[in-house]
Design a protein around this motif. Structure first.
Motif, mmCIF file in Angstrom:
data_model
loop_
_atom_site.group_PDB
_atom_site.id
_atom_site.type_symbol
_atom_site.label_atom_id
_atom_site.label_comp_id
_atom_site.label_asym_id
_atom_site.label_seq_id
_atom_site.Cartn_x
_atom_site.Cartn_y
_atom_site.Cartn_z
ATOM 1 N N ILE A 245 12.211 2.073 13.528
ATOM 2 C CA ILE A 245 10.770 2.024 13.788
ATOM 3 C C ILE A 245 10.121 3.352 13.434
ATOM 4 O O ILE A 245 9.051 3.403 12.816
ATOM 5 N N VAL A 246 10.791 4.447 13.804
ATOM 6 C CA VAL A 246 10.242 5.781 13.524
ATOM 7 C C VAL A 246 10.142 6.007 12.022
ATOM 8 O O VAL A 246 9.128 6.510 11.519
ATOM 9 N N TYR A 247 11.191 5.649 11.291
ATOM 10 C CA TYR A 247 11.180 5.849 9.842
ATOM 11 C C TYR A 247 10.125 4.992 9.163
ATOM 12 O O TYR A 247 9.498 5.406 8.185
ATOM 13 N N PHE B 68 7.317 3.900 10.431
ATOM 14 C CA PHE B 68 5.962 4.122 10.942
ATOM 15 C C PHE B 68 4.968 4.586 9.869
ATOM 16 O O PHE B 68 3.822 4.115 9.859
ATOM 17 N N GLY C 275 10.696 5.589 4.567
ATOM 18 C CA GLY C 275 10.883 4.617 5.636
ATOM 19 C C GLY C 275 10.955 3.194 5.122
ATOM 20 O O GLY C 275 11.729 2.373 5.632
ATOM 21 N N ILE D 274 15.652 2.223 17.245
ATOM 22 C CA ILE D 274 14.474 3.072 17.451
ATOM 23 C C ILE D 274 14.203 3.898 16.201
ATOM 24 O O ILE D 274 13.051 4.076 15.793
ATOM 25 N N TYR D 275 15.259 4.390 15.588
ATOM 26 C CA TYR D 275 15.092 5.191 14.382
ATOM 27 C C TYR D 275 14.435 4.382 13.261
ATOM 28 O O TYR D 275 13.635 4.909 12.488
#
Length: 322
Positions: A129-131, A133, A196, A126-127
């Protein structure tokens, strides 16, 4: 012996075959090399020629002025400000971005020792994907968003409103409206925007390292810090080297983000000006295409020098694993 010599004579290609091989290579290279020369090399040559003229971009006439544009360039105080700002971006943005990318990637891939061996921290997928984004957004959208973040409170500034909300109103500033802070706001946004991408890039490199190497290092009593320096970093160094050069090129440009966040002037008192923006302003605001081309040539030379110097300094013996 005679049989072996005969086989050697038969396997050796003759002059006609060698000639045919070279002709085959040349025929297949002519078209792609011609396309590359037409659309890549030719614009560079045209820009160099235009930089030696006083062309306004609006007329067909071009007066040859030699190196006058370059002499005027290095006597221009505003260009020296832009050059200094590019140097600041070049030193800070790649270093912080690459270091953060390595740290987050190591946490997401080799952050802890689980039951099945070395693995990333909980929720690492999940991290990632967040990074990553911010990379989905365009530079223009990011610039507009952060204009609101760093705007004064009365203009809807998110950062100042947040500081006031938690009782730190004394720290509020007119971030993009103050010469001392405008460029540093751009630095923060560039790091946030690119980190990211490097997390994903370095994660891919780290995932190719066999987990058994980390298991052996842990069994030998190596700490996380030692494992990172002696195992991870040498094995992903080629990726780090390429990523650093790419980030340095982005820092040398920085045109789009500065243009959106600070405007065509480069912010208050032109304190956030960069060479790419100075080139754009000279060409399309002042209609001095010859002068703008000179800025572009200097930017090209500096970018090539930065890439070559870093590749030379960062060159080291290749570490491989089997």
């Amino acid at each position: 012996m005679a049989e072996r010599a005969a086989r050697g004579r038969v396997s050796k290609p003759g002059p006609a075959l060698q000639h045919g091989k070279y002709l085959f290579i040349v025929v297949f290279l002519v078209f792609p090399v011609g396309i590359y020369g037409l659309f890549t090399v030719s614009p560079y040559l045209q820009a160099i020629f235009i930089s030696l003229t006083d062309w306004t971009g609006l007329t067909a006439s071009q007066k040859f002025v030699g190196l006058d544009n370059y002499v005027r360039l290095f006597n221009d105080d505003q260009f020296l400000v832009a050059l200094r700002n590019n140097a600041i971006l070049l030193v800070i943005v790649p270093a912080v971005t690459v270091l953060l990318g390595l740290f987050f990637a190591s946490m997401l891939n080799i952050g802890k020792r689980g039951r099945s061996g070395v693995e990333g921290v909980r929720g690492s997928s999940i991290y990632k994907i967040v990074y990553f984004f911010p990379q989905v957004l365009s530079v223009a959208i990011v610039g507009v968003l952060f204009k609101y973040v760093f705007a004064p409170t009365q203009a809807g500034g998110i950062l100042n409103s947040f500081l006031r909300g938690i009782g730190l109103g004394s720290l509020t500033k007119s971030w993009l409206g103050e010469p001392d802070f405008a460029l540093w706001c751009v630095v923060v946004v560039m790091i946030w925007f690119f980190v990211g991408f490097y997390v994903v890039l370095f994660s891919a490199a780290m995932q190719s390292i066999p987990k058994e190497i980390y298991e052996a290092a842990l069994l030998d009593g190596a700490t996380r810090y030692t494992t990172f320096l002696r195992v991870t970093l040498p094995l992903v160094w080629d990726t780090v080297q390429v990523g650093w050069v790419y980030m340095a090129i982005q820092a040398m440009d920085a045109f789009a983000l500065v243009h959106v966040m600070l405007g065509i002037s480069g912010g208050p008192a032109q304190a956030g000006d960069v060479m790419g923006l100075s080139m754009y302003r000279s060409a399309f605001n002042d209609y001095r295409f010859g002068y703008a081309s000179a800025i572009g040539v200097v930017l090209l030379i500096l970018t090539l020098l930065v890439a070559l110097v870093f590749l030379r300094l960062a060159r080291r013996e290749r570490v491989e694993f089997s």
